[in-house]
Design a protein around this motif. Structure first.
Motif, short mmCIF file in Angstrom:
data_model
loop_
_atom_site.label_atom_id
_atom_site.label_comp_id
_atom_site.label_asym_id
_atom_site.label_seq_id
_atom_site.Cartn_x
_atom_site.Cartn_y
_atom_site.Cartn_z
N VAL A 86 0.84 -1.20 0.00
CA VAL A 86 0.00 0.00 0.00
C VAL A 86 0.87 1.25 0.00
N MET A 87 1.93 1.23 0.79
CA MET A 87 2.83 2.39 0.83
C MET A 87 3.47 2.63 -0.53
N VAL A 88 3.98 1.57 -1.16
CA VAL A 88 4.58 1.71 -2.49
C VAL A 88 3.55 2.23 -3.48
N HIS A 89 2.35 1.66 -3.43
CA HIS A 89 1.27 2.06 -4.34
C HIS A 89 1.01 3.56 -4.25
N GLU A 90 0.85 4.06 -3.04
CA GLU A 90 0.54 5.49 -2.88
C GLU A 90 1.73 6.37 -3.23
N LEU A 91 2.92 5.93 -2.90
CA LEU A 91 4.10 6.72 -3.27
C LEU A 91 4.25 6.81 -4.78
N CYS A 92 3.94 5.74 -5.48
CA CYS A 92 4.05 5.76 -6.96
C CYS A 92 3.03 6.72 -7.57
N HIS A 93 1.94 6.98 -6.86
CA HIS A 93 0.98 7.95 -7.36
C HIS A 93 1.55 9.37 -7.35
N LEU A 94 2.62 9.59 -6.61
CA LEU A 94 3.27 10.90 -6.63
C LEU A 94 3.86 11.18 -8.01
N ALA A 95 4.21 10.11 -8.72
CA ALA A 95 4.76 10.26 -10.07
C ALA A 95 3.71 10.07 -11.15
N GLU A 96 2.72 9.20 -10.87
CA GLU A 96 1.67 8.91 -11.84
C GLU A 96 0.32 8.93 -11.12
N MET A 97 -0.45 10.00 -11.29
CA MET A 97 -1.73 10.14 -10.60
C MET A 97 -2.84 9.43 -11.38
N ASN A 98 -2.64 8.13 -11.61
CA ASN A 98 -3.60 7.35 -12.37
C ASN A 98 -3.26 5.88 -12.16
N HIS A 99 -3.96 5.01 -12.87
CA HIS A 99 -3.65 3.58 -12.84
C HIS A 99 -3.32 3.11 -14.26
N SER A 100 -2.51 3.88 -14.92
CA SER A 100 -2.10 3.59 -16.29
C SER A 100 -1.03 2.50 -16.30
N PRO A 101 -0.71 1.94 -17.47
CA PRO A 101 0.39 0.98 -17.56
C PRO A 101 1.71 1.52 -17.00
N ARG A 102 1.95 2.82 -17.18
CA ARG A 102 3.18 3.41 -16.65
C ARG A 102 3.18 3.37 -15.12
N PHE A 103 2.01 3.59 -14.53
CA PHE A 103 1.91 3.53 -13.07
C PHE A 103 2.24 2.12 -12.58
N TRP A 104 1.60 1.11 -13.17
CA TRP A 104 1.82 -0.26 -12.71
C TRP A 104 3.24 -0.72 -13.00
N SER A 105 3.84 -0.22 -14.04
CA SER A 105 5.23 -0.54 -14.31
C SER A 105 6.14 0.00 -13.21
N LEU A 106 5.82 1.20 -12.73
CA LEU A 106 6.59 1.80 -11.64
C LEU A 106 6.40 1.02 -10.35
N VAL A 107 5.16 0.61 -10.08
CA VAL A 107 4.89 -0.20 -8.89
C VAL A 107 5.68 -1.50 -8.95
#
Length: 240
Positions: free
Chosen positions: A193-214
């Motif tokens: 959960v912490m990683v998920h929310e921190l990655c939203h700092l870079a990608e404010m969505n649930h796009s492929p780029r977001f999940w790739s970062l996660v």
């Protein structure tokens, strides 16, 4: 024709802030019906009948199907509190006093005392909620800050709440909110959960780029994301 008898046992709660009827299902509390002040409870059986498919599905999804047509559980203070995220257990002692405020304090290693109006459910819940949030600030904030430094993803503000449907959120203002009930989960799920929310700092969505970062920072994210959906069953009734 008068409405038929309600098909479900439920707890009724009147709320000054409610503008319409809300249905809420939790693993330990079953069905709770929140109504605005002045609402006529005679209208509820018909409403529950119309919503019965949704209610049954929610009870089954949360693992509370045992409460179908069964008695609503009575309020009871916990005798033991386990917080798997911290690997800690507390034995709880309760003491009724004439104090106007119910409170929780640690009396020794692994020991808690709840004192005040302990038979008053709202007072007991509020005291335990305050204690839970204090534990979250003390024990979850430092690892989030450390993870933020490791991932080079900085947030501006952190808050802990007791949301009923979300484990965490991140705003455009780089404010992260985490659910204090994460304390009832396995540490690996909390980290996800912490990683998920921190990655939203870079990608404010649930796009492929977001999940790739996660994925870069939490390899088991898919399994943990699925497990997290059933995480509410680990939250005890007193913390609902």
């Amino acid at each position: 024709m008068p409405p038929s008898k309600a098909l479900f046992e439920y707890r009724l709660r009147e709320s000054a802030r409610a503008r319409h009827v809300r249905l809420r299902v939790t693993p330990h509390g079953g069905l709770e019906v929140v109504v605005p002040r002045g609402y006529n409870p005679a209208r509820l059986p018909g409403l529950l009948e119309r919503k019965q498919s949704w209610i049954r599905a929610a009870l089954e999804r949360t693992g509370a199907e045992r409460l179908l047509n069964g008695p609503a559980p009575a309020w009871k203070l916990p005798e033991e509190i386990r917080l798997p995220a911290l690997g800690r257990v507390w034995q709880v002692t309760a003491r009724e006093t004439g104090a106007s405020r119910t409170a929780v304090r640690e009396t020794g290693p692994g020991r808690l005392l709840i004192h005040g109006r302990i038979t008053d459910e709202p007072a007991g819940r509020a005291a335990l909620a305050r204690w839970l949030v204090r534990q979250a600030y003390a024990h979850l904030a430092p690892p989030l800050e450390e993870l933020s430094r490791q991932l080079d993803l900085s947030f501006q503000r952190l808050s802990f709440k007791r949301q009923r449907t979300r484990w965490g959120s991140c705003s455009h203002h780089k404010s992260i909110s985490l659910n204090a009930k994460l304390l009832f989960l396995d540490p690996a799920l909390v980290r996800y959960v912490m990683v998920h929310e921190l990655c939203h700092l870079a990608e404010m969505n649930h796009s492929p780029r977001f999940w790739s970062l996660v994925r870069q920072h939490h390899a088991d994210f898919r399994a943990h994301d699925r497990e997290l959906r059933n995480g509410w069953k680990y939250v005890p009734r007193w913390a609902d």
